[in-house]
Scaffold this active site. Sequence first.
Site, PDB file in Angstrom:
ATOM      1  N   ASP A 346     -10.020   8.751  19.811  1.00  0.00           N
ATOM      2  CA  ASP A 346     -10.766   8.002  18.825  1.00  0.00           C
ATOM      3  C   ASP A 346     -12.197   8.527  18.936  1.00  0.00           C
ATOM      4  OD1 ASP A 346     -11.525   5.625  17.265  1.00  0.00           O
ATOM      5  OD2 ASP A 346     -12.425   4.989  19.161  1.00  0.00           O
ATOM      6  N   ASP A 540     -10.840   2.813  22.272  1.00  0.00           N
ATOM      7  CA  ASP A 540     -11.606   1.702  22.836  1.00  0.00           C
ATOM      8  C   ASP A 540     -11.488   0.414  22.037  1.00  0.00           C
ATOM      9  OD1 ASP A 540     -13.073   2.883  20.677  1.00  0.00           O
ATOM     10  OD2 ASP A 540     -14.753   1.630  21.290  1.00  0.00           O
ATOM     11  N   ASP A 544      -7.464  -0.023  17.985  1.00  0.00           N
ATOM     12  CA  ASP A 544      -6.790   1.097  18.647  1.00  0.00           C
ATOM     13  C   ASP A 544      -5.557   0.641  19.428  1.00  0.00           C
ATOM     14  OD1 ASP A 544      -8.596   3.025  17.785  1.00  0.00           O
ATOM     15  OD2 ASP A 544      -9.963   2.617  19.449  1.00  0.00           O
TER      16      ASP A 544
HETATM   17  P1  ADP Z   1     -13.436   4.855  14.692  1.00  0.00           P
HETATM   18  O1  ADP Z   1     -12.107   5.427  14.375  1.00  0.00           O
HETATM   19  O2  ADP Z   1     -14.501   5.898  14.562  1.00  0.00           O
HETATM   20  O3  ADP Z   1     -13.487   4.175  16.014  1.00  0.00           O
HETATM   21  P2  ADP Z   1     -13.005   2.440  13.093  1.00  0.00           P
HETATM   22  O4  ADP Z   1     -11.582   2.689  12.740  1.00  0.00           O
HETATM   23  O5  ADP Z   1     -13.300   1.323  14.021  1.00  0.00           O
HETATM   24  O6  ADP Z   1     -13.776   3.758  13.567  1.00  0.00           O
HETATM   25  O7  ADP Z   1     -13.805   2.175  11.748  1.00  0.00           O
HETATM   26  C1  ADP Z   1     -13.723   3.095  10.695  1.00  0.00           C
HETATM   27  C2  ADP Z   1     -14.825   2.928   9.694  1.00  0.00           C
HETATM   28  O8  ADP Z   1     -14.763   1.616   9.123  1.00  0.00           O
HETATM   29  C3  ADP Z   1     -16.211   3.019  10.281  1.00  0.00           C
HETATM   30  O9  ADP Z   1     -16.658   4.358  10.343  1.00  0.00           O
HETATM   31  C4  ADP Z   1     -17.022   2.207   9.277  1.00  0.00           C
HETATM   32  O10 ADP Z   1     -17.335   3.006   8.151  1.00  0.00           O
HETATM   33  C5  ADP Z   1     -16.063   1.132   8.864  1.00  0.00           C
HETATM   34  N1  ADP Z   1     -16.256  -0.076   9.651  1.00  0.00           N
HETATM   35  C6  ADP Z   1     -15.421  -0.596  10.585  1.00  0.00           C
HETATM   36  N2  ADP Z   1     -15.912  -1.727  11.089  1.00  0.00           N
HETATM   37  C7  ADP Z   1     -17.106  -1.944  10.492  1.00  0.00           C
HETATM   38  C8  ADP Z   1     -18.105  -2.955  10.611  1.00  0.00           C
HETATM   39  N3  ADP Z   1     -17.996  -3.976  11.460  1.00  0.00           N
HETATM   40  N4  ADP Z   1     -19.193  -2.844   9.808  1.00  0.00           N
HETATM   41  C9  ADP Z   1     -19.311  -1.828   8.950  1.00  0.00           C
HETATM   42  N5  ADP Z   1     -18.427  -0.859   8.829  1.00  0.00           N
HETATM   43  C10 ADP Z   1     -17.320  -0.896   9.562  1.00  0.00           C
HETATM   44 MG    MG Z   2     -13.345   3.132  18.032  1.00  0.00          MG
END
Ligand code: ADP
Ligand code: MG
Length: 648
Positions: A346, A540, A544
């Site tokens: 991730d 994390d 996930d």
């Molecule tokens: P990653 O795979 O990088 O860990 P996530 O799957 O958690 O990211 O989130 C993917 C995308 O969703 C983020 O890049 C963001 O654009 C959006 N996102 C997720 N949670 C939030 C939040 N709490 N506030 C704003 N945007 C969010």
């Molecule tokens: Mg993450």
Amino acid sequence: MMYANRCITEGNITDMNKKQKKLRNRILVALGIFLVMEILEIAGVFESLPYGQWIEFVAFLIPYLIAGYDVLAKAWHGITHKQPFDENLLMAIATIGAFSLIFFPESEAHMAEGAAVMLFYQVGSLFESYAVGKTRKSISAMMDIAPDYANVMRDGKLVQVDPYEVAVGDEIVVKAGERVPLDGIIVTGKSQLDTSALTGESVPRVVEEGAQVISGCVNMTGMLTVKTTAAFEQSTVSRILELVENASEKKARTENFISRFARVYTPVVVGLALLIALISPFFGFSISKSVESALVFLVVSCPCALVISVPLSFFGGIGAASRMGILVKGSSYLETLSQVETIAFDKTGTLTNGTFGVVAVHAHEGVDKDLLLSYAAHAEAYSDHPIALSVVNSYSGEIDRSHIENVEELSGKGVAATVNEHRVFVGNDKLMNAEDIDFHNCHLVGTILHVAVDGEYLGHIIIADMMKDDAKEAIDGLHKAGVKKTVMLTGDRKEVADAVAAEVGVDEVRSQLMPQDKVSAVESLLEAQGEKGKVAFVGDGINDAPVLMRADIGIAMGGMGSDAAIEAADVVLMDDKPSNIAKAIAIARKTLSIVKQNIVFALAIKIIIMILALPMIGISNMWIAVFGDVGVSVLAILNAMRCLRVQK
Ligand code: ADP
Ligand code: MG
């Protein structure tokens, strides 16, 4: 519950010491008597006496019984409880067999051998229990991280209470030299924390007001007042102890194989022994020779070298890993870890720190920047996502939680909340599309947070994350360790994902994934990997967790990671350092290779001794058999103990 467990562990160790001392003394006494009798025998004293053979019989029976009465008792216990096939029975039959050769007048006497077999067998057992005790001690040194009390202010006085009694949000005082009992945030004070018990990191961490402290660390210099952020059961210390305590339940395939193998191997060799004893006299071998061959088989059929050294190796490997801040939840995961060929990561919080800084705020025409930030911070106030925490952190105003309602976390997209009776959406382009809101993208590289209020676009905030210091080193290390493919899976924008991927050097990137897309991405990696080799996923976040479960092996960040991820994972990195993955793989491989060495070595020696013992060859005797068996056990155990050692 945990206190009870701790007592058991400590109890076992002191108990063990007492037992060990008793056994050691018995062995010494028996050995002394044995040597005297052996000298008398060599000097021909017994032969010169009337009934010399019978006197000799009794003479060797004494050290035999002193050394081995408990083995005979255990063998009898096994027979009466219908579980006879253990090493106690084998030793009992082999030694009683040696003594009973006296009833065959034409055969030589084997009393000395009978007593010697028992003596050396017990020397081996003593050694085993030292080894197991040492391994267990070094693991329970880890367990020492449990704090005994917490200091709280009651009526203006500082009192010690059970950490279980401290509620979330209470303030506790941690004096210099004390262990931090619960996770929390420093309210006042400045100090250095020794985190080595948790992370293996030997350099102390300097902390001051506002910093997070985790339970289990030792406060080295100043006095700290800490506001707790978790109850004791949820604090890091409790979670680690639970993981370590449960680790030995998840057995590796090799380990299960060995215990199944032992159950077959022993009866088969015992059967062969019986066959030799019964058949060889018909081929013209003396009864004495036939029985002696059979007895050698019995001694060699003891599987202890494997049954003890294999679990001990895994136990040692888990212990070595935990000393570096890598928690492996069971020996089966150590086995899988050693076979990893594909690793998917991730991005946010795993390869990057997950603490975003605001790069720019682009408000729509006529919109106040501060208002935009304020809406975003309020909408994010209840989310645990690293993005949310960073936005709230960088917001300078007060957050008024009484005006926030109907908070919805939209996994992979963003959040929605009602703030001051306005419906606010904060998230990426997927969220804007889903809500049918016109938005425009940004030329800046960074994660983008679009903000919309009551269906109206207010503008966006660009935030950027920092790469973890060791992210590049981590990927390099994995490639060097022979991991064939590294992949980054992220929900973030393509631009950001590509930039990070290029910088750390992963082989492949997949961006703009929804949480369920990450699962299917891992599934396709599993398929591409085929039967051989395993796929690991490192993550994390809460979202996930399903991916961590789906991969052959899930690795979670223990410091920053969400509880859900830590629960779902098989391996937890306490200090959030991705570079520890390569170290974990190295420990796993070393453990497995030691296990294999022991299996091959022990079986090879046993088979050679058995062949040499066949009546037509007749080279090995009881002495060789017992030295072979105990010697192999001792060497296998010594080898297994190498698993405990860590090279930094
Ligand atoms: P990653 O795979 O990088 O860990 P996530 O799957 O958690 O990211 O989130 C993917 C995308 O969703 C983020 O890049 C963001 O654009 C959006 N996102 C997720 N949670 C939030 C939040 N709490 N506030 C704003 N945007 C969010
Ligand atoms: Mg993450």
